[in-house]
Structure formats: structure tokens, C-alpha cells
Design an enzyme around this catalytic site. Structure first.
Site, PDB file in Angstrom:
ATOM      1  N   ASP A 176       0.773  -1.274  -0.075  1.00  0.00           N
ATOM      2  CA  ASP A 176       0.045   0.040   0.075  1.00  0.00           C
ATOM      3  C   ASP A 176       0.901   1.298   0.093  1.00  0.00           C
ATOM      4  OD1 ASP A 176      -2.009  -1.878   0.347  1.00  0.00           O
ATOM      5  OD2 ASP A 176      -2.538  -1.510   2.309  1.00  0.00           O
TER       6      ASP A 176
ATOM      7  N   LYS B 284      -6.120   9.955  11.300  1.00  0.00           N
ATOM      8  CA  LYS B 284      -5.741   9.290  10.107  1.00  0.00           C
ATOM      9  C   LYS B 284      -6.696   9.603   8.694  1.00  0.00           C
ATOM     10  CE  LYS B 284      -4.499   4.851   8.214  1.00  0.00           C
ATOM     11  NZ  LYS B 284      -4.328   3.445   8.218  1.00  0.00           N
TER      12      LYS B 284
ATOM     13  N   ASP C  14      -4.442   2.647  -4.637  1.00  0.00           N
ATOM     14  CA  ASP C  14      -3.081   2.686  -4.444  1.00  0.00           C
ATOM     15  C   ASP C  14      -2.605   1.634  -3.656  1.00  0.00           C
ATOM     16  OD1 ASP C  14      -4.481   3.237  -2.284  1.00  0.00           O
ATOM     17  OD2 ASP C  14      -3.402   4.868  -1.672  1.00  0.00           O
TER      18      ASP C  14
END
Length: 700
Positions: A407, A476, A633
Site C-alpha cells: 500500500d 488518520k 493505491d
């Protein structure tokens, strides 16, 4: 609903051969297919519904005979219309409005319900399920690769935008500009998948036993609603609190029901596909991001669905495959965060007994895997694979079908660092090499805590209230999505949810979330000044273009034309034989929405960049014989190929940014909007993009 563990159908085990043949007249035939806008579609739909209403009739005597299992009478009886057209009141945000509805008359309605309840299965449209053979190649952007139905090359929300974009794509396609994009989708569609039956069975067990929140299997709603209050003997505050409680419970009940229905679809579909290979057909959104066409079971879904996915064809682990399985397992367990690869491997070795116990017993209460703070089902799948490899005669020869994920580290900021040649930003998001992985979320958290402590020292009551609640996980999602254009409102909602998950009351969480979202935006701005300057330039340039009355357009490095489909909404009314149909939406003929064009462009542009990187990597991996899949991604491959995939994805990132992307974007804007005087590009830094080849934790 309970998910059955039995498969149905006579064709479950047919060999997955190529059943399609490319017809030479397909392109010619496609030119004569009608392409209707939404008004025509509504008109034709209303006309057809009216035919159904007029001509579809039933006999009450015949229906009564069916319901009582008696012989249907042969004599002619009076017939009535099956469907009655009426209006029901639907509640909107600001007002109620009538909605035309077709209602089946009794006893036909009773027969329909009885048939649905008795058959024990449901139907899904062909586009909603994976394919049992590989999809056809995208020969043309307007020819669907699915066998039985049309699938658009670019997915839009409305028919009018699909029609508008169809002509643009056709022009580009005839010049060969879309060949690489089509080839990339074809490459992704060649990968055969299969179902991890051990994970499937365990998920069905948890689902049928009522669900479990910590494992992301939606639990059955089992809360009681409060007794109605006596308005005469109850205060206004208590009445208000009662209505708020009932509203919250109804919302939670509806959400639980919706989640369980969604998961029933996924589990039922996985069960149907169990024991055989299947393929995904892919298309794009207008930014070039890639998605499987089938929505109910793919790698794009959450942890439960991903935990059930295996490659259909495995390969021996080799010398380093087991190491990557262990690292993958700890990544999905989530215990030690941004540790080095060696530390994660040692952590897996330390807890090897618990890993093997998880594989053997799959205990949902005390099992090691079930305490995962990240992705428990994917962690369990890794536990099973590690255990099987270690118990084999030779772990290096064990054939693994479980994909390992690499990742990006806050991938949007990685692209901004490359765009601006920002060395400081590159260090924080692992574009530049470092012996240990950088953690941008911790860096932002530390700045937020310093700002909060300063406010607390000056007597700010909200800063006092939020003290001790600031954690990496709290911020986050907001840090990750700020680069993609999250608004202050969206950031508040994200942080409020995290605070409530930790036990803060709803009212306190709302107050603290607003405060923390502002500090988070400020902290990211301090850490990534170069990214902020680029984002500001993209925002202003987009607004200048929109101010001329045109939507923002650009072309990705792989040749895909992108057009932002943001125009002002208007009310459309279509008269049909049944009723008038009114809907509010946008279409290409309406004036552009300047503010939406401006705010959406930076995230849309970065999304088009990350999609380009993924497709470049996919094509290169395909040529290298590496089985590749991705979720934007997050890049997937089998354990023995992780090292080679890591090299390829870095090489492709360097190739992609070996030229000045922003300069080319500005030149394209100046060519398409010569009347606009664009600002000079932000000054770029000194980052050597080739350094990413040596960055171990660029993707990790």
C-alpha cells in the site's frame, strides 16, 4: 435472512473456456443503436409501463384457485388490471412530495409474495456478478467486453453525461489515443479469482449467528424502542429527548438492515462462485480510476469480501514468499503500525503459536486474529496460509494463492511530493529513502497535540475537553482525505465518528471534532507547504476556467480525456401517458457549477495520476508474468512476486514523473483557454525523483 451453504444451479462446474467470438460486424452494428437522453428514456419508460397497466389483467377466480392449490377454472371470467397506478407521499429533507407507484392488486400480490418467499434465492442483473469466463477485450470504447449486456467504458451518474462523453471517447478512440487505457483494463481482466472457502464458511457462520461488529459482520438490530411518552405529564425537554432517541434508533435499525442485506448479497454470491474460477470486467470513472463492474463481490469491498478472495492460480513461495506472507499478516493485524519489515517478520515469529491457533480454531471471541485492529478476515486468511506453508514438507515449494498487498503511504501526498519535487514532503511520506518507514499521521498528530496544549494553557475549554483523546487513528482518515479535497464538514464528521467510537458523547464529540478538524488542517498545511501551494494553484486555475463557462478538462499521461461533469442542477419534467415525471439533475447543456469545478479539481487530478501509476504498473507486471490486482493505491500480487512488483511500481513512478507534469497541465490549459491569464506555477523543490527506487517503504 440466513445465507445458505448450498450451491444451486446445473452449470456450477462447467470449465471456464472462452465462450465468446468476436464478430466482424460488431462495430458497424453498434452505430445504429439508439443513444437517448434522460427525457427520452423517461418518456419511453412511461409509455411501456402504461401498456403493462392497460393490457396485463387477471381473474380473481383463477388466482384464488392458485392460492388454494385447486384446478384453475377453464370458463371465461371477468378480468381486472394487475397493477393499479396511485401516488404515495415520500418524505424529503425539506418537504414531502408525491411519488407515482404501481401497486399489485390482491390476490396477485399474495401470489407474488408467496413465490418470492418460497424460492429461497434471488436474481441479480448480469452486470452485478463476476464473469465465469474472461471478458472480451475492449476493442472499442463503445463495445462492451461483457457477453450479455452493455457496459460503458466510462461510468457516469446520468444518461446525459454518458451520451456527451460517448462522442468525446469515440473521437479519441478512432485516433488510437485510448489504446493504452483499454489495454490496461484488458490486462486486469485476465486475472482469474476464486473463493477462499474456509473464510466463506466462517463468515456465513458469524452472519447466521447474528453478526459481530468487531469483525465487520453487521449484527442484527436487537435494541428496544422506548415507550411513548405522555405529552400532558412530560416536560418539553423530555419529549424532545424521546423523539431524538427514537429517531436515532430508527436510523440505526435501517442502517443495520441495509448492511445485512448488502452482506447477504456478498456471501450468497461468494457461495455461488465457490469452487470455481471467475473473472472481473473493469471500467473507469471520468478521472480514469479503475473499478470492477460487478459491485457485490470484488477486491473493492471491505475486509470481509477481501478476506474471501484468492487468486485461482497459485505459485510456489520460493525463498522469500513466506517472509512476505508474515509481513502481510502483521500488516493486517495492525499491532505495530509503521515498523520495519524485519520487525514485522520477527513479530510474526514471536506470535507464531497464536497465528497457527487462529488458523486451526478460528475462534471469534478469544482468537488472536479476531483482536486485529485493522482487517481481521484478511489477517485470518494469512494465518491459514502461513500455517499450511509451515506444515508442508517444504515451505518454499508450498503453492500459495493468497495475494500480498503493498500500500502507498498516504498516496495522494506522495503524488504531490513528486509533482512539486518536494524533498521534505517526500521524506514524510516515504517517497525519499529512509531506514525506517515515515508515519505522516503521527507527525500530524504531534503537531495537533502541541497546538491543543497551547490552547489548553491559554484556557480554551474545548482544548481542555479534548485533552487525552487525540490519537493517530482519530486523525488518520482526515489527513488521508484532505489531499483529496475533504471539506471542514466532512473532516468534522470523520473525527466525530472516531471520538464516539472511543466513548465520547455525541454532543461533546461534535464540539471537539470541529476543533480538531481545524487543527488537523493547520498541521497538514505546516507539514506540506509545497503540496498546499500546488493545491491552491490547481484550485485557482480551475475557477478561472469555469469562470469562462467551460468545464475543466485535462488529459492523463496515458491519453484519457477527463471532463469534470459539474454543472448547475435544474428541474426536468417529462410528460408520459401514466404521469408527469419530475427529477432534478445536471447535464452538459447547463451552466457550469464554478465552485464545484474549483474545489473538486485538485483531488480529481491527483486521482487521475494515481490511476495512471496503477495501470502502468499493471501492464508492466503483465509483461513480466506477474499476476497483478489493485485497489487504487494498494497493489496485490502473489508472495514470490512481491520483490519484483515492488521494483516495477517504483520504476513506473519514476517514468511517470520524469517530465514536468504541472508544466504540461498549464500548457494544455493555456491552449484550451487562451483568454485566461494563469498564474505562474509554484516553485519546485530539489527532489531527485529517481530516489524513490531506493525507498523501501514507498509502498509497504
Amino acid at each position: 435472512a440466513v445465507v445458505s451453504t448450498q450451491s444451486t444451479g446445473d452449470n456450477d462446474h462447467l470449465p471456464p473456456e472462452k465462450v465468446w467470438q468476436l464478430g466482424g460486424k460488431e462495430e458497424e452494428f453498434h452505430q445504429f443503436l439508439p443513444h437517448w437522453n434522460s427525457s427520452i428514456l423517461h418518456g419511453v419508460g412511461g409509455f411501456l409501463l402504461n401498456l403493462v397497466r392497460i393490457h396485463l389483467k387477471f381473474s380473481i377466480e383463477e388466482c384464488k384457485a392458485v392460492l388454494s392449490n385447486k384446478e384453475i377454472p377453464t370458463s371465461k371470467t371477468e378480468k381486472k388490471a394487475v397493477f393499479d397506478h396511485t401516488y404515495v407521499i415520500s418524505k424529503g429533507n425539506n418537504h414531502n412530495y408525491p411519488v407515482g407507484t404501481f401497486i399489485a392488486e390482491n390476490p396477485v400480490k399474495e401470489i407474488i409474495l408467496r413465490n418470492i418467499q418460497s424460492r429461497g434465492y434471488f436474481y441479480l442483473d448480469t452486470t452485478e456478478v463476476p464473469m465465469l469466463c474472461p471478458p472480451k477485450p475492449w476493442l472499442y470504447s463503445y463495445l462492451s467486453p461483457m457477453l450479455l449486456c452493455e457496459v460503458p467504458f466510462i461510468r457516469f451518474a446520468g444518461f446525459d453525461w454518458n451520451l456527451y462523453y460517448y462522442d468525446i471517447l469515440k473521437r479519441y478512440d478512432r485516433k488510437g489515443h485510448l489504446d493504452i487505457m483499454k489495454y490496461g483494463l484488458d490486462v486486469l481482466g485476465t486475472l482469474p479469482w476464486t473463493v477462499n472457502t474456509e473464510i466463506l464458511k466462517k463468515q456465513i457462520e458469524v452472519y447466521n449467528s447474528g453478526g459481530l461488529s468487531k469483525l465487520s459482520i453487521a449484527p442484527v438490530f436487537d435494541k428496544s424502542f422506548p415507550q411513548p411518552v405522555d405529552k400532558e405529564s412530560t416536560s418539553e425537554d423530555e419529549i424532545k429527548e424521546y423523539h431524538q432517541t427514537v429517531k436515532a434508533l430508527k436510523k440505526e435499525k435501517d442502517e443495520r438492515f441495509s448492511l445485512r442485506c448488502t452482506q447477504m448479497y456478498t456471501l450468497s454470491l461468494a457461495n455461488k462462485l465457490s469452487g470455481r474460477a471467475f473473472w472481473q470486467c473493469y471500467n473507469l470513472d471520468f478521472r480514469g480510476r479503475v473499478y470492477p463492474v460487478a459491485p457485490h463481490f470484488s477486491q473493492m469491498l471491505g475486509d470481509p469480501a477481501r478476506g474471501m478472495l484468492l487468486y485461482n492460480e497459485g505459485e510456489p513461495l520460493g525463498e522469500r514468499g513466506l517472509r512476505w506472507l508474515k509481513i502481510h499478516c502483521i500488516n493486517k493485524f495492525g499491532a505495530i503500525g509503521k515498523a520495519s519489515f524485519d520487525e514485522k517478520e520477527r513479530y510474526a515469529d514471536k506470535y507464531l503459536d497464536q497465528i497457527m491457533d487462529s488458523a486451526d480454531n478460528m475462534c471469534t471471541e478469544k482468537g488472536w486474529w479476531a483482536s486485529s485492529t485493522e482487517d481481521p478476515w484478511q489477517c485470518l486468511a494469512a494465518c491459514i496460509e502461513i500455517t499450511a506453508a509451515l506444515r508442508s514438507k517444504d515451505p518454499t515449494g508450498y503453492v500459495s494463492r493468497l495475494p500480498v498487498h503493498m500500500d502507498g503511504s498516504c498516496n495522494g501526498l506522495q503524488h504531490y511530493a513528486a509533482l512539486g519535487r518536494d524533498f521534505e514532503g517526500a521524506m514524510k511520506v516515504n517517497v525519499a529513502p529512509s531506514p525506517l518507514p515515515g508515519d505522516v499521521y503521527v507527525a500530524v498528530m504531534n503537531i495537533v497535540i502541541k497546538l491543543q496544549e497551547a490552547d489548553q494553557a491559554s484556557g480554551d475549554p474545548t482544548a481542555e475537553k479534548v485533552a487525552g483523546w487525540i490519537e493517530r487513528k482519530t486523525l488518520k482518515q482526515t489527513v488521508m482525505t484532505q489531499v483529496y479535497g475533504v471539506t471542514q464538514f466532512g473532516a468534522r464528521t470523520q473525527i466525530k465518528g472516531r471520538l464516539m467510537d472511543k466513548g465520547m458523547s455525541s454532543s461533546d464529540a461534535a464540539e471537539c471534532a470541529g476543533y480538531l478538524s481545524a487543527l488537523t488542517f493547520k498541521a497538514v498545511g505546516q507539514l506540506f507547504t509545497q503540496a498546499q501551494q500546488i493545491q491552491d494553484w490547481l484550485n485557482k486555475s480551475a475557477y478561472q476556467i469555469a469562470d469562462t463557462g467551460k468545464p475543466v478538462q485535462w488529459t492523463t499521461p496515458l491519453g484519457l480525456p477527463c471532463v469534470q461533469p459539474y454543472t448547475k442542477n435544474r428541474r426536468h419534467v417529462t410528460q408520459t401517458p401514466v404521469q408527469s415525471i419530475s427529477f432534478t439533475g445536471s447535464n452538459p447543456d447547463m451552466p457550469v457549477n464554478k465552485m464545484k469545478q474549483k474545489t473538486a479539481f485538485p483531488p480529481n487530478f491527483v486521482h487521475s495520476q494515481d490511476s495512471t501509476h496503477m495501470l502502468m504498473t499493471a501492464i508492466k507486471c503483465y509483461h513480466a508474468g506477474i499476476p497483478f490486482a489493485a485497489v487504487h493505491d494498494s497493489f496485490w500480487t502473489l508472495p514470490p512476486h512481491v520483490d519484483r512488483m515492488n521494483s516495477i511500481l517504483r520504476e513506473q513512478f519514476v517514468i511517470m514523473y520524469s517530465y514536468d507534469v504541472l508544466k504540461q497541465l498549464k500548457e494544455s490549459f493555456e491552449a484550451s483557454s487562451p483568454e485566461v491569464e494563469f498564474d505562474e506555477l509554484p516553485k519546485r523543490g530539489q527532489l531527485d525523483i529517481n530516489c524513490v527506487k531506493d525507498s523501501i517503504y514507498f509502498f509497504s
